[in-house]
Structures are given as C-alpha cells and as structure tokens.
Write an enzyme that holds these catalytic residues in place. Sequence first.
Site, PDB file in Angstrom:
ATOM      1  N   ASP A 166       0.842  -1.191   0.000  1.00  0.00           N
ATOM      2  CA  ASP A 166       0.000   0.000   0.000  1.00  0.00           C
ATOM      3  C   ASP A 166       0.878   1.242   0.000  1.00  0.00           C
ATOM      4  O   ASP A 166       2.035   1.200   0.426  1.00  0.00           O
ATOM      5  CB  ASP A 166      -0.887   0.013   1.247  1.00  0.00           C
ATOM      6  CG  ASP A 166      -1.639  -1.294   1.433  1.00  0.00           C
ATOM      7  OD1 ASP A 166      -2.245  -1.754   0.454  1.00  0.00           O
ATOM      8  OD2 ASP A 166      -1.611  -1.851   2.555  1.00  0.00           O
ATOM      9  N   ASP A 205      -2.289  -2.587  -4.789  1.00  0.00           N
ATOM     10  CA  ASP A 205      -3.018  -3.069  -3.618  1.00  0.00           C
ATOM     11  C   ASP A 205      -3.828  -1.891  -3.082  1.00  0.00           C
ATOM     12  O   ASP A 205      -4.559  -1.252  -3.816  1.00  0.00           O
ATOM     13  CB  ASP A 205      -2.046  -3.639  -2.588  1.00  0.00           C
ATOM     14  CG  ASP A 205      -2.752  -4.431  -1.497  1.00  0.00           C
ATOM     15  OD1 ASP A 205      -3.954  -4.700  -1.622  1.00  0.00           O
ATOM     16  OD2 ASP A 205      -2.099  -4.772  -0.495  1.00  0.00           O
ATOM     17  N   ARG A 262     -13.915   0.713  -0.749  1.00  0.00           N
ATOM     18  CA  ARG A 262     -13.168   0.855   0.500  1.00  0.00           C
ATOM     19  C   ARG A 262     -12.794   2.303   0.779  1.00  0.00           C
ATOM     20  O   ARG A 262     -11.623   2.662   0.795  1.00  0.00           O
ATOM     21  CB  ARG A 262     -11.920  -0.029   0.490  1.00  0.00           C
ATOM     22  CG  ARG A 262     -12.202  -1.499   0.320  1.00  0.00           C
ATOM     23  CD  ARG A 262     -10.919  -2.330   0.364  1.00  0.00           C
ATOM     24  NE  ARG A 262     -11.192  -3.743   0.150  1.00  0.00           N
ATOM     25  CZ  ARG A 262     -10.260  -4.692   0.108  1.00  0.00           C
ATOM     26  NH1 ARG A 262      -8.991  -4.360   0.278  1.00  0.00           N
ATOM     27  NH2 ARG A 262     -10.596  -5.947  -0.096  1.00  0.00           N
TER      28      ARG A 262
END
Length: 377
Positions: A166, A205, A262
């Site tokens: 990330d 990611d 998300r």
Amino acid sequence: MKPKFSTAAAASLFVGSLLVVGVACADPALEVATTGWATQNGGTKGGSKAAAANIYTVKTAAELKSALKASVGSNGRIIKISGIIDVSEGKPYTTTSDMKSRARLDIPTKTTLIGITSNAEIREGYFYVKANDVIIRNITIENPWDPEPVWDPDDGSAGNWNSEYDGLTVEGATNVWVDHVTFTDGRRTDDQNGTANGRPKQHHDGAMDVKKGANFVTISYSAFKSHEKNDLIGSSDSASSTDSGKLKVTIHNTLFENISARAPRVRFGQVHLYNNYHVGSTSNKVYPFSHAHGVGKESKIFSERNVFDISGVSSCDKIAADYGGSVYRDQGSLLNGKALTCSWNSNIGWTPPYTYSLLSADKVAADVKAKAGAGKL
C-alpha cells in the site's frame, strides 16, 4: 558521523523567546494533531520538539533513507521533502521481493515527515508505520505498482489478480496523523495493465491501510484519487484479539475522487467520518464506483455530514455496503443532493470523545475541493 542535510544556523539558538514562539506558530513542521482520534491518548506530536540537529531536508532517495535511519535524541526528527523522490533511483523493480527490499520506507517514532515544495512526492516507494507518534503531511504518494501480481482463482466468482504493498500502512502503531496527503495511482492507472485469465491484471493493492491493533489515527484534508481498493481499517475478520477495542480512526474533510471501493472498509473500529466529499460514477471506465463505506465485522462507523456525488447510485446500500457488520450511523449526509436515508441499526454505542467543528453539508464540496490534498497546506 551521521549525515545532516539541513540544520538551523547556530545563531538561531540565541534568539529571543518571543521570536522563537512566533516562528514555531508559523512553521507547519512544528504543528501537532488538533483534530480527531489522533488528539487522544496523549496526542500526536511527531517530531515537533526535534532538536535543530535532527531536522533534515531531503531531495533524493538516499537522503530520505538516511534521515529515516539516523540515530536521534528522545525528541525525534523532522524530515522535509523537497521535490519528487524516486525511491527506485531509476532502477525498475523486477520482483515483489525486490520491491520490498528497496521500496519500503519505515518511519520511526516521533517523526514528522512533511513536504516543503508544492510538488513534494514519493514515487516507486511506500511508507510503513509500526512506531508510535508519527505525522505525515503535505506530500503526494503515488501508489506502489507491484511488478509481480499473483492470480487467485478463489478470489470472487471468477478469480482475481492480487498485488502487494500500500502507499501507506499503519500497522500496530498508535497516534498517527496524516494531513494534506494525496494518494493516487498517478502515472500507472489500472487501464494500462491489460487482462489475463479473463480478469484485469491488477498491479495495485491499497492506498492506505490501518491494521493489526493500530489506534488513534486521524486523516485530515487529504485526497484519495483514481484507485480501486482504497482504505482498509482492520485486515481480517479473525483479528478480534488484536483489533477489538482499537482501530479508532477519524477521516475528515477529505476527497475521495474516482475511488471504486473501501472509502473506507472497516472491521472492529470506532471510525468517525465527517465532512468528506466523494465523487465518482458507476460507469467510470477505469474506476467504476462499487461502494464507499464497507460495514464489516463489529465495525462501529459514525458518518456525519458527508457528501456523495455518485452518478448511478440512488440508495444507501451502495454508500454503506454490508460486509458482515450490524450497525452504522449516518447523520446529515447527502447523496446526489438529497438527504441520505439508511435503514441500518444506528446504535453504534459510542460518541466522539473529542471536540470538532462541522461544516453544513452544503459547504463540504467547496471546502474539500479548495483545501484537501498535497500542496494546499
């Protein structure tokens, strides 16, 4: 002798106290967290008390890595980032493990990391925070691009490609403030990667994850742009032993632009989301909107006066998507100009213990567009 890339002049140590106070108040590098969960548990101060000898200005990957690893006193460090830093130093990563060994930037305790130019940016690298009391401000993070995605035939009904790393991971750390930071896929958007096994080959990611017992985190006036799976708060349904009672996160006055999902996806945490602006479309060809808030196991989300301008969405089920949660509270948010109405059980069982200032929903979009993200501090 440890390298120092920028120190205050020795004479500055002898200026009058009134001048010192005046400079401190005007220098963003010396500021501490004043909003959200990061104000709790003693507050988040980062390197605000760093000695002059432990203030660095860095322009290259080598300087940045040296500043992060330098031995400093108990008052921590301030690292000022100037310009665009390519962490790979022009040498492309060949494997996932190669990327991990060269791209990962661990931020130590009592650190303030701040961009001092309008174009301060980290490319080909990613930050990891496992230490307490960290501040990151006024930089752009181009989300890392894993050269070696892995096919998982059991991910979803048709399988999926998955990648590592990330832009920023907060793992087990307490008291972290992320302010005026822009996360984006940048030069490598998802439409450039082609398909394999009938599915888009995903080299990204997350943008920012908070997990494994991390706590007292505030994300303020930041921007998340052009990304699929964005913010994960709590990484596993089976992590109750480490995450239950923790993962307290505030996100406010932040932009979510063309984010598929998300924004955030939550497990366990008491998460306060207020005055954020979400804009996107279910028909976006690269980043089609799926959901904003993922209501996961034992999550306790308080959504307050957020604004969702999402073409193709007309109901709460796409704003607060059910991922195994049981409660969700929204108060005063707007969906495409109308009051958001949700049927969730709103008994989340907590109220914010800190004071905060709310904008009316009709002022959120203009405020966030004008002030959120890197270069707007």
